[in-house]
Design an enzyme around this catalytic site. Sequence first.
Site, mmCIF file in Angstrom:
data_model
loop_
_atom_site.group_PDB
_atom_site.id
_atom_site.type_symbol
_atom_site.label_atom_id
_atom_site.label_comp_id
_atom_site.label_asym_id
_atom_site.label_seq_id
_atom_site.Cartn_x
_atom_site.Cartn_y
_atom_site.Cartn_z
ATOM 1 N N GLU A 1 -3.412 5.694 -0.446
ATOM 2 C CA GLU A 1 -3.726 6.274 0.870
ATOM 3 C C GLU A 1 -2.574 6.142 1.854
ATOM 4 O OE1 GLU A 1 -4.599 3.347 -0.153
ATOM 5 O OE2 GLU A 1 -4.862 1.942 1.504
ATOM 6 N N HIS B 1 -0.851 1.346 -2.632
ATOM 7 C CA HIS B 1 -1.781 1.992 -1.703
ATOM 8 C C HIS B 1 -1.620 3.507 -1.769
ATOM 9 C CE1 HIS B 1 -3.391 -1.498 0.456
ATOM 10 N NE2 HIS B 1 -2.236 -2.068 0.148
ATOM 11 N N CYS C 1 -5.314 -2.166 -4.565
ATOM 12 C CA CYS C 1 -4.664 -3.397 -4.108
ATOM 13 C C CYS C 1 -5.545 -4.614 -4.390
ATOM 14 C CB CYS C 1 -4.283 -3.276 -2.632
ATOM 15 S SG CYS C 1 -3.083 -4.531 -2.125
#
Lengths: 206, 256
Positions: free
Chosen positions: A188, A186, A79
Amino acid sequence: MLAILDYGMANLRSVQKAFEGLGHAARIITTPEEIQRTDHLVVPGVGAFRDAADVLFKTGAADAIREHVHAGRPLLGICLGLQLLFDVGHEDGTHAGLAILPGECVRFAVDAPPHQLKVPHMGWNSLAWTRDVPLFRGLQQGAYVYFVHSYHVVPKDLAIVAATAHYGEPFVAAVWKDNVTAVQFHPEKSQEVGATILKNFAEWRP
Amino acid sequence: MLAKRIIPCLDVDRGRVVKGVKFFDHVDAGDPIEQAIFYDRGHADELVFYDISASHEGRGIMAEVVRRVAEVVFMPITVGGGIRTLEDATALIQAGAEKVSVNSAAVKRPELIREISAKFGRCATVLGLDANRVKDGDGIERWRVFVNGGRVDTGVEVMAWVKEAQALGAGEIVLNVMNADGTQAGYDLEMTAAVSEAVTIPVVASGGAGSPEHMLRVLQEGKADAALAASIFHFRTYSVGQVKEYLAERGVPIRR
């Protein structure tokens, strides 16, 4: 050793936990010296471009990241961690980035006619990749990942683009150049698809 | 193509998941960690935790809930309810929330939106609002913002407030329409569409979901970017997967 750079911009536990769940130990580090001892470096980030760049330059992390890249060790930007790799960002004025990759970071213009889409670009969007980079191994074209951003990068050299997503028009979702890769989304927060991407990075040997 | 989001909302009271009907009659039913794992496996696009006790009872447990949830699920988490200060927001984001949703406190002190947005960015700053259709003495219907769990009419107009919140730095609006909330009679399509067209940031529709058809209508006619629901998911009337299948069959861009 895989390490996640903490420069005060984000909760890093989710990134760390995602790697740990895949069987890869991940340390959270803060200093240039620790970057020097890192093999796989992850640069995450949320928040404003200028604040993040300020921290990286003031702490000496910026130089350490550049050395890491020049030494040929793997780097993953996430990001804002992608955006900071470029020459400049145009968020609240024009600010210098790490200049590891040529290009700039600009605001989405798709909230104006003819598209009139919402900005931030927020939610799950599908990836299209044109290069066979290690990051997407094991995934199907069109895999969905989670984005939340108002700015996107415009590389000078389009050959570094690894994947795009479509929001009114195509934009850069991932880049890959030699030992440097970075994603606008993202991983994650992207459930199984994101886990595969993190695993691919952790297991990648340039 | 960006998918429309389907978002289960878990109301949390002192660390336990509850679901109220019309705001006041709550039934205790669940552990937030187990719920989060269930929805993660079901491919919910995001989770909202709403601390219903915090507005008037105090808080602190929520950050710990978020920390424990963020250890086990890898999806975006938004936390709302009782966020009064930048410090409250910071604690929740540091615990692992992707976004924080401010509600009552932002009506009382709009600068709160600017403060959170300045520190964590527009992308992490959500305005939640409880809206209601009310008639004053003149008999004319107006759309007003309510606070404190829907107990107090602020007199603030919905349309003016959402535009101001965007100008102050909000990156998303969660519009909960109280007349519809808990009824499972459908979202307020008219108000949702009006709000979505008045701002350039994403709008999440909330309040009234009783069926996949309601979600279809609010994503199409209501022009919402995401549909939030509590009861139909919480009581397993429909799964997230069933809703998504229904929507995909009708041409809505959905992540399966």
